[in-house]
Design a protein around this motif. Structure first.
Motif, PDB file in Angstrom:
ATOM      1  N   ASN A   1       0.828  -1.040   0.117  1.00 54.48           N
ATOM      2  CA  ASN A   1      -0.124  -0.048  -0.117  1.00 54.48           C
ATOM      3  C   ASN A   1       0.910   1.271  -0.055  1.00 54.48           C
ATOM      4  OD1 ASN A   1      -2.608  -1.532   0.153  1.00 54.48           O
ATOM      5  ND2 ASN A   1      -2.125  -1.871   2.138  1.00 54.48           N
ATOM      6  N   TRP A   2       0.547   2.046  -0.855  1.00 53.34           N
ATOM      7  CA  TRP A   2       1.282   3.119  -1.006  1.00 53.34           C
ATOM      8  C   TRP A   2       0.466   4.738  -0.970  1.00 53.34           C
ATOM      9  CZ3 TRP A   2       6.520   2.669  -1.816  1.00 53.34           C
ATOM     10  CH2 TRP A   2       7.010   1.456  -2.100  1.00 53.34           C
ATOM     11  N   ARG A   3       1.083   5.764  -0.457  1.00 49.08           N
ATOM     12  CA  ARG A   3       0.281   7.092  -0.313  1.00 49.08           C
ATOM     13  C   ARG A   3       0.960   7.937  -1.472  1.00 49.08           C
ATOM     14  NH1 ARG A   3      -2.420   9.963   4.269  1.00 49.08           N
ATOM     15  NH2 ARG A   3      -1.931   7.767   5.360  1.00 49.08           N
TER      16      ARG A   3
ATOM     17  N   GLU B   1      -3.222  14.485   0.305  1.00 50.32           N
ATOM     18  CA  GLU B   1      -3.327  13.222  -0.251  1.00 50.32           C
ATOM     19  C   GLU B   1      -4.049  13.280  -1.684  1.00 50.32           C
ATOM     20  OE1 GLU B   1      -5.942   9.793   0.961  1.00 50.32           O
ATOM     21  OE2 GLU B   1      -4.085   9.609   2.194  1.00 50.32           O
TER      22      GLU B   1
ATOM     23  N   ARG C   1      -4.474   6.952  -2.872  1.00 50.19           N
ATOM     24  CA  ARG C   1      -3.799   5.769  -2.176  1.00 50.19           C
ATOM     25  C   ARG C   1      -3.787   4.609  -3.308  1.00 50.19           C
ATOM     26  NH1 ARG C   1      -4.106   5.445   3.483  1.00 50.19           N
ATOM     27  NH2 ARG C   1      -4.430   7.284   4.426  1.00 50.19           N
TER      28      ARG C   1
ATOM     29  N   ASP D   1       2.769   3.226   2.718  1.00 48.15           N
ATOM     30  CA  ASP D   1       1.780   3.831   3.602  1.00 48.15           C
ATOM     31  C   ASP D   1       1.957   2.734   4.965  1.00 48.15           C
ATOM     32  OD1 ASP D   1      -0.523   4.576   5.062  1.00 48.15           O
ATOM     33  OD2 ASP D   1      -2.007   4.124   3.393  1.00 48.15           O
TER      34      ASP D   1
END
Length: 165
Positions: free
Chosen positions: A45-47, A62, A65, A163
């Protein structure tokens, strides 16, 4: 209850535990575990956040996501995304129709280990965004990249980091 009935109920309750201990039909077998694929470096998972001086909060920054699936040794990525507030052209204005947009695309790991993905955010299929990062961040690091529209009227500096959630 009779002793015989209690014994039968106890035996019925314990049968799944006996089968589990014997490795019969519950969970993966050793052969199935051996066939599992090792995840690639982008899996997880990445932001993605937008670098804009008008943005004052992390939640406001943001952009998206990402959830990425990748097999070790493959440069093909399965990328699922959800657009955040910073996907709007004016990040401090009213939320636009792009907030909450979702999608799933095939993305590519570049020769240098970076990422390139096409995100169709708006209803205009002819003007997708391209998300690019020259390399993958190491743990605890954010890497700079760009998000640009196909028509070229939008080009933002963005960052990506793994994330923590």
């Amino acid at each position: 209850m009779s002793l015989r009935r209690n014994s039968l109920l106890l035996a019925a309750a314990c049968l799944p535990l006996v089968a589990l201990a014997a490795g019969m039909g519950y969970g993966q077998s050793a052969g199935e575990r051996a066939l599992e694929t090792v995840p690639g470096p982008w899996q997880g998972n990445w932001r993605v956040t937008r670098d804009d001086p008008r943005i004052r909060t992390l939640a406001g920054a943001e952009l998206a996501r990402l959830h990425i699936l990748q097999k070790q040794g493959s440069r093909v990525l399965q990328l699922q995304w959800v657009a955040g507030r910073a996907m709007c052209e004016d990040p401090v204005g009213e939320p636009c129709e792009w907030v909450g947009s979702v999608g799933e695309v095939r993305a590519r790991q570049t020769q240098t280990g970076g990422l390139t993905a096409l995100l169709v955010v708006s209803a205009d299929q002819d003007d997708p965004f391209t998300l690019r990062f020259a390399r993958r961040p190491v743990v605890g690091e954010a890497v700079q990249g760009t998000l640009s529209s196909a028509r070229g009227d939008i080009r933002w500096r963005v960052s990506i980091e793994r994330d923590a959630q």
